[in-house]
Design a protein around this motif. Structure first.
Motif, PDB file in Angstrom:
ATOM      1  N   ILE A 282       0.866  -1.274  -0.161  1.00  9.97           N
ATOM      2  CA  ILE A 282       0.219  -0.081  -0.028  1.00  9.97           C
ATOM      3  C   ILE A 282       0.912   1.223  -0.005  1.00  9.97           C
ATOM      4  O   ILE A 282       0.778   2.259  -0.944  1.00  9.97           O
ATOM      5  N   PHE A 283       1.730   1.283   1.090  1.00  5.31           N
ATOM      6  CA  PHE A 283       2.312   2.658   1.190  1.00  5.31           C
ATOM      7  C   PHE A 283       3.719   2.573   0.549  1.00  5.31           C
ATOM      8  O   PHE A 283       4.777   2.563   1.241  1.00  5.31           O
ATOM      9  N   THR A 284       3.684   2.617  -0.758  1.00  2.00           N
ATOM     10  CA  THR A 284       4.949   2.541  -1.878  1.00  2.00           C
ATOM     11  C   THR A 284       4.558   3.326  -3.153  1.00  2.00           C
ATOM     12  O   THR A 284       3.304   3.577  -3.249  1.00  2.00           O
ATOM     13  N   ALA A 285       5.532   3.901  -3.555  1.00  2.00           N
ATOM     14  CA  ALA A 285       5.086   4.738  -4.823  1.00  2.00           C
ATOM     15  C   ALA A 285       5.300   3.711  -6.164  1.00  2.00           C
ATOM     16  O   ALA A 285       5.016   4.313  -7.125  1.00  2.00           O
ATOM     17  N   ASP A 286       5.291   2.376  -5.969  1.00  3.44           N
ATOM     18  CA  ASP A 286       5.214   1.693  -7.153  1.00  3.44           C
ATOM     19  C   ASP A 286       3.729   1.539  -7.819  1.00  3.44           C
ATOM     20  O   ASP A 286       2.737   1.606  -7.002  1.00  3.44           O
ATOM     21  N   SER A 287       3.757   2.078  -9.008  1.00  2.00           N
ATOM     22  CA  SER A 287       2.538   2.512  -9.621  1.00  2.00           C
ATOM     23  C   SER A 287       1.570   1.148  -9.546  1.00  2.00           C
ATOM     24  O   SER A 287       0.474   1.400  -9.862  1.00  2.00           O
TER      25      SER A 287
ATOM     26  N   GLN B 257       6.044  12.801   1.456  1.00  2.00           N
ATOM     27  CA  GLN B 257       5.537  12.912   2.603  1.00  2.00           C
ATOM     28  C   GLN B 257       6.325  12.209   3.503  1.00  2.00           C
ATOM     29  O   GLN B 257       6.005  12.067   4.832  1.00  2.00           O
ATOM     30  N   GLY B 258       7.094  11.160   3.055  1.00  2.00           N
ATOM     31  CA  GLY B 258       7.752  10.115   3.704  1.00  2.00           C
ATOM     32  C   GLY B 258       6.700   9.105   4.458  1.00  2.00           C
ATOM     33  O   GLY B 258       5.753   8.946   4.201  1.00  2.00           O
ATOM     34  N   GLN B 259       7.456   8.240   5.365  1.00  2.00           N
ATOM     35  CA  GLN B 259       6.757   6.815   5.638  1.00  2.00           C
ATOM     36  C   GLN B 259       6.180   6.951   6.995  1.00  2.00           C
ATOM     37  O   GLN B 259       5.422   6.080   7.260  1.00  2.00           O
ATOM     38  N   LEU B 260       6.443   7.968   7.865  1.00  2.00           N
ATOM     39  CA  LEU B 260       5.840   8.073   9.027  1.00  2.00           C
ATOM     40  C   LEU B 260       4.490   8.369   9.398  1.00  2.00           C
ATOM     41  O   LEU B 260       3.889   8.132  10.208  1.00  2.00           O
ATOM     42  N   LYS B 261       4.148   9.491   8.852  1.00  2.00           N
ATOM     43  CA  LYS B 261       2.887  10.051   8.865  1.00  2.00           C
ATOM     44  C   LYS B 261       1.603   9.551   8.126  1.00  2.00           C
ATOM     45  O   LYS B 261       1.872   9.043   6.873  1.00  2.00           O
ATOM     46  N   ARG B 262       0.616   9.587   8.620  1.00  2.00           N
ATOM     47  CA  ARG B 262      -0.613   8.864   8.083  1.00  2.00           C
ATOM     48  C   ARG B 262      -0.936   9.488   6.783  1.00  2.00           C
ATOM     49  O   ARG B 262      -0.932  10.520   6.353  1.00  2.00           O
ATOM     50  N   GLN B 263      -1.228   8.503   5.617  1.00  2.00           N
ATOM     51  CA  GLN B 263      -1.625   8.606   4.392  1.00  2.00           C
ATOM     52  C   GLN B 263      -2.503   7.506   3.922  1.00  2.00           C
ATOM     53  O   GLN B 263      -2.510   6.994   3.056  1.00  2.00           O
ATOM     54  N   TYR B 264      -3.720   7.629   4.758  1.00  2.00           N
ATOM     55  CA  TYR B 264      -4.695   6.952   4.552  1.00  2.00           C
ATOM     56  C   TYR B 264      -6.171   7.691   4.922  1.00  2.00           C
ATOM     57  O   TYR B 264      -6.042   8.535   5.826  1.00  2.00           O
ATOM     58  N   GLY B 265      -7.444   7.106   4.362  1.00  2.00           N
ATOM     59  CA  GLY B 265      -8.672   7.709   4.640  1.00  2.00           C
ATOM     60  C   GLY B 265      -9.231   7.331   5.752  1.00  2.00           C
ATOM     61  O   GLY B 265      -8.630   6.499   6.729  1.00  2.00           O
TER      62      GLY B 265
ATOM     63  N   GLN C 285      11.584   3.611  14.922  1.00  2.00           N
ATOM     64  CA  GLN C 285      11.020   4.345  14.065  1.00  2.00           C
ATOM     65  C   GLN C 285       9.398   3.966  13.792  1.00  2.00           C
ATOM     66  O   GLN C 285       9.225   2.849  13.364  1.00  2.00           O
ATOM     67  N   MET C 286       8.685   4.739  14.310  1.00  2.00           N
ATOM     68  CA  MET C 286       7.032   4.264  14.139  1.00  2.00           C
ATOM     69  C   MET C 286       6.397   4.865  13.207  1.00  2.00           C
ATOM     70  O   MET C 286       6.522   6.254  12.923  1.00  2.00           O
ATOM     71  N   THR C 287       5.712   4.012  12.495  1.00  2.00           N
ATOM     72  CA  THR C 287       4.905   4.481  11.195  1.00  2.00           C
ATOM     73  C   THR C 287       3.401   4.706  11.530  1.00  2.00           C
ATOM     74  O   THR C 287       3.052   3.546  12.240  1.00  2.00           O
ATOM     75  N   GLU C 288       2.631   5.711  11.078  1.00  2.00           N
ATOM     76  CA  GLU C 288       1.259   5.644  11.458  1.00  2.00           C
ATOM     77  C   GLU C 288       0.608   4.774  10.263  1.00  2.00           C
ATOM     78  O   GLU C 288      -0.666   4.443  10.331  1.00  2.00           O
ATOM     79  N   ASN C 289       1.100   4.614   9.359  1.00  2.00           N
ATOM     80  CA  ASN C 289       0.627   3.920   7.929  1.00  2.00           C
ATOM     81  C   ASN C 289       0.784   2.271   8.287  1.00  2.00           C
ATOM     82  O   ASN C 289       1.600   1.581   8.026  1.00  2.00           O
ATOM     83  N   ALA C 290      -0.530   1.976   9.048  1.00  2.00           N
ATOM     84  CA  ALA C 290      -0.591   0.425   9.463  1.00  2.00           C
ATOM     85  C   ALA C 290      -0.646  -0.482   8.078  1.00  2.00           C
ATOM     86  O   ALA C 290      -1.640   0.037   7.328  1.00  2.00           O
TER      87      ALA C 290
ATOM     88  N   THR D 192       9.244   0.150   0.477  1.00  2.00           N
ATOM     89  CA  THR D 192       8.587  -0.340   1.480  1.00  2.00           C
ATOM     90  C   THR D 192       9.238  -0.023   2.751  1.00  2.00           C
ATOM     91  O   THR D 192      10.292  -0.388   3.028  1.00  2.00           O
ATOM     92  N   PHE D 193       8.475   0.301   3.882  1.00  2.00           N
ATOM     93  CA  PHE D 193       8.903   0.635   5.131  1.00  2.00           C
ATOM     94  C   PHE D 193       9.454  -0.606   5.998  1.00  2.00           C
ATOM     95  O   PHE D 193       8.938  -1.627   5.903  1.00  2.00           O
ATOM     96  N   GLY D 194      10.928  -0.428   6.328  1.00  2.00           N
ATOM     97  CA  GLY D 194      11.537  -1.580   6.872  1.00  2.00           C
ATOM     98  C   GLY D 194      11.797  -2.657   6.158  1.00  2.00           C
ATOM     99  O   GLY D 194      12.652  -3.513   6.726  1.00  2.00           O
ATOM    100  N   ARG D 195      11.874  -2.542   4.614  1.00  2.00           N
ATOM    101  CA  ARG D 195      12.339  -3.416   4.015  1.00  2.00           C
ATOM    102  C   ARG D 195      13.709  -3.805   3.961  1.00  2.00           C
ATOM    103  O   ARG D 195      14.516  -2.528   4.051  1.00  2.00           O
ATOM    104  N   MET D 196      14.317  -4.847   4.049  1.00  2.00           N
ATOM    105  CA  MET D 196      15.832  -5.172   4.015  1.00  2.00           C
ATOM    106  C   MET D 196      16.163  -5.339   2.379  1.00  2.00           C
ATOM    107  O   MET D 196      15.998  -6.234   1.746  1.00  2.00           O
ATOM    108  N   ASN D 197      17.149  -4.219   2.072  1.00  2.00           N
ATOM    109  CA  ASN D 197      17.327  -4.251   0.752  1.00  2.00           C
ATOM    110  C   ASN D 197      18.811  -4.524   0.418  1.00  2.00           C
ATOM    111  O   ASN D 197      19.344  -4.819  -0.648  1.00  2.00           O
TER     112      ASN D 197
END
Length: 456
Positions: free
Chosen positions: A68-73, A111-119, A385-390, A402-407
């Motif tokens: 969900i919280f990825t820029a991948d189109s 906007q980064g990964q930490l702040k809420r981006q959902y309805g 590092q706490m994200t609001e984007n559950a 993806t937040f926290g992914r090991m690349n």
């Protein structure tokens, strides 16, 4: 009959079934998400026709949660496919990322990964959201296009993961042909000691039978200790039945189950009528194990599968690069509270990521106060590092942003549920599964650590 056999018999309209029988069962709920939903929809349209209607628009639950919280189109587009289908079919329960039914989902990376981006209707991780939203009921049949659908067995229901083809068939007919699984019996006795959690219970069980020891079998958990486990604890245990190859995990119905389900159904206006199943005096099990919870030690499942069980205190020579708490298994409110009890007043020594499973859990942590600080503040001040984007976030790897992914190749201790190679990102990374308390202790020291070292 066992608990699983009773539910399947009822759903098949039969007085009795036994292990090995093939039966047609009626589904009560079909759940799908953004990863498998588009494929399921494709199968449904291919087999039933482009203008076909789903079997029951009130019994399908669609929850975008994985990528969900990825820029991948392409990932963003998957959510749009679900929205278009829901609008076309008038599906009742769709927990969209955005509020506009005619809109398009685009994650804003700036906007980064930490702040809420959902309805306002977004529900988070499907397996945690299903019970929160009142879709898990005792005695029912729940099919989901995700292997960890078995988590709902905590609520005395038959819940199992199915593939896109089966899900497309259920979407059109409301039923599915199943083979009745044999049942393995896990009798829980004793009481968990300080520093021990439900994750340790299921890691012990998997370690006893192996990561394939329950292949196409039901895992039934009961006994005096089971009645004292919270619903969150039961969800953790049932969730990982699949990590031993299980078809499903299941618990008995009791007052705790009833209180949770009744409250959630009333809160969300979902179906409130259900019929639990109770144990028979005579049940036929293919395997039996008594687990004395009071004798358990904090455990870790080592790379490369959940059956590689060792005691945490034996692994303190393993240095870590990352710690992670989240997912359906390890991202519930109680998981974060126990994590915070260890972290409070200390600092993490390695990169540590926190991903609550649902927006409700985010609110819980931001509202609960310990002294003059919220639990969320305590975690952030400790360096988490706490994200609001559950969401599922790095539990299933996902796109590289993806937040926290090991690349890169790393060693990570995680409260998630699966550690096959590449599960959380890079194929050469290593994931060590543990309880939230063990993850917390290890984050503080930078190496695998028994959490009892930090408990007074």
């Amino acid at each position: 009959m066992t608990l699983t056999e009773k539910i399947l018999a009822r759903a098949a309209g039969k007085a009795q079934v036994q292990a090995g029988d093939n039966v047609w069962v009626k589904a009560d709920i079909l759940m799908t998400h953004d990863v498998c939903g588009p494929g399921t929809i494709g199968v449904f349209r291919r087999e039933f026709g482009k203008n076909a209607q789903v079997w029951d628009r009130n019994k399908i639950v669609i929850i975008p949660d994985h990528y969900i919280f990825t820029a991948d189109s392409k990932s963003n587009r998957n959510v749009d496919i679900l929205r278009e289908f829901v609008k076309e079919q008038q599906v009742e329960y769709f927990y969209d990322v955005i509020d506009d039914p005619n809109g398009h989902w685009i994650f804003d990376a700036t906007q980064g990964q930490l702040k809420r981006q959902y309805g306002s209707n977004f529900a988070g991780v499907c397996h945690t959201a299903l019970p929160q939203k009142g879709h898990t009921r005792p005695g029912e049949i729940l099919f989901g296009t995700d292997s960890h659908t078995c988590m709902a067995g905590a609520f005395n229901e038959f819940a199992t993961g199915i593939g896109n083809t089966d899900a497309g068939f259920v979407m059109g007919t409301g039923k599915l042909l199943l083979k009745v699984p044999e049942t393995m019996h896990f009798r829980l006795e004793g009481k968990l000691q300080p520093g021990l959690m439900a994750k340790d219970v299921i890691l012990h069980c998997i370690g006893e039978i192996g990561f394939d020891g329950a292949t196409y079998r039901a895992m039934q958990f009961d006994g005096p200790a089971a009645t004292h486990l919270s619903m969150d604890d039961r969800m953790t245990i049932a969730n990982m039945a699949i990590e031993a190859g299980g078809k499903n995990g299941i618990f008995e119905f009791d007052a705790q189950t009833q209180a949770y389900v009744d409250y959630r159904c009333k809160l969300n206006g979902t179906k409130a009528i259900y019929e639990p199943v109770e144990r028979d005096r005579e049940e036929k099990f293919v395997y039996e194990l008594v687990v004395d919870l009071s004798q358990l030690e904090p455990l870790v499942a080592c790379h490369p599968d959940p059956g590689q069980r060792k005691m945490a205190k034996e692994l303190n020579h393993i240095k870590l690069d990352r710690a992670y708490i989240g997912s359906c298994t390890g991202g519930k409110t109680s998981d974060f509270l126990d994590f915070a009890r260890v972290i409070r007043g200390r600092r993490v020594a390695i990169d540590t990521f926190g991903v609550p499973a649902t927006p409700e859990i985010v609110r819980d942590l931001q509202a609960a106060r310990w002294g003059d600080k919220t639990v969320w503040q305590i975690l952030v001040e400790a360096g988490v590092q706490m994200t609001e984007n559950a969401s599922c976030a790095a539990c299933l790897g996902g796109p590289t942003d993806t937040f926290g992914r090991m690349n890169t190749p790393m060693k990570c201790i995680s409260a998630t549920n699966r550690n096959f190679p590449g599960r959380m990102g890079h194929r050469e990374s290593q994931v060590f599964l543990a309880s939230p308390m063990t993850v917390a202790a290890s984050a503080i020291t930078g190496k695998i650590t028994d959490p009892r070292e930090f408990l007074s």
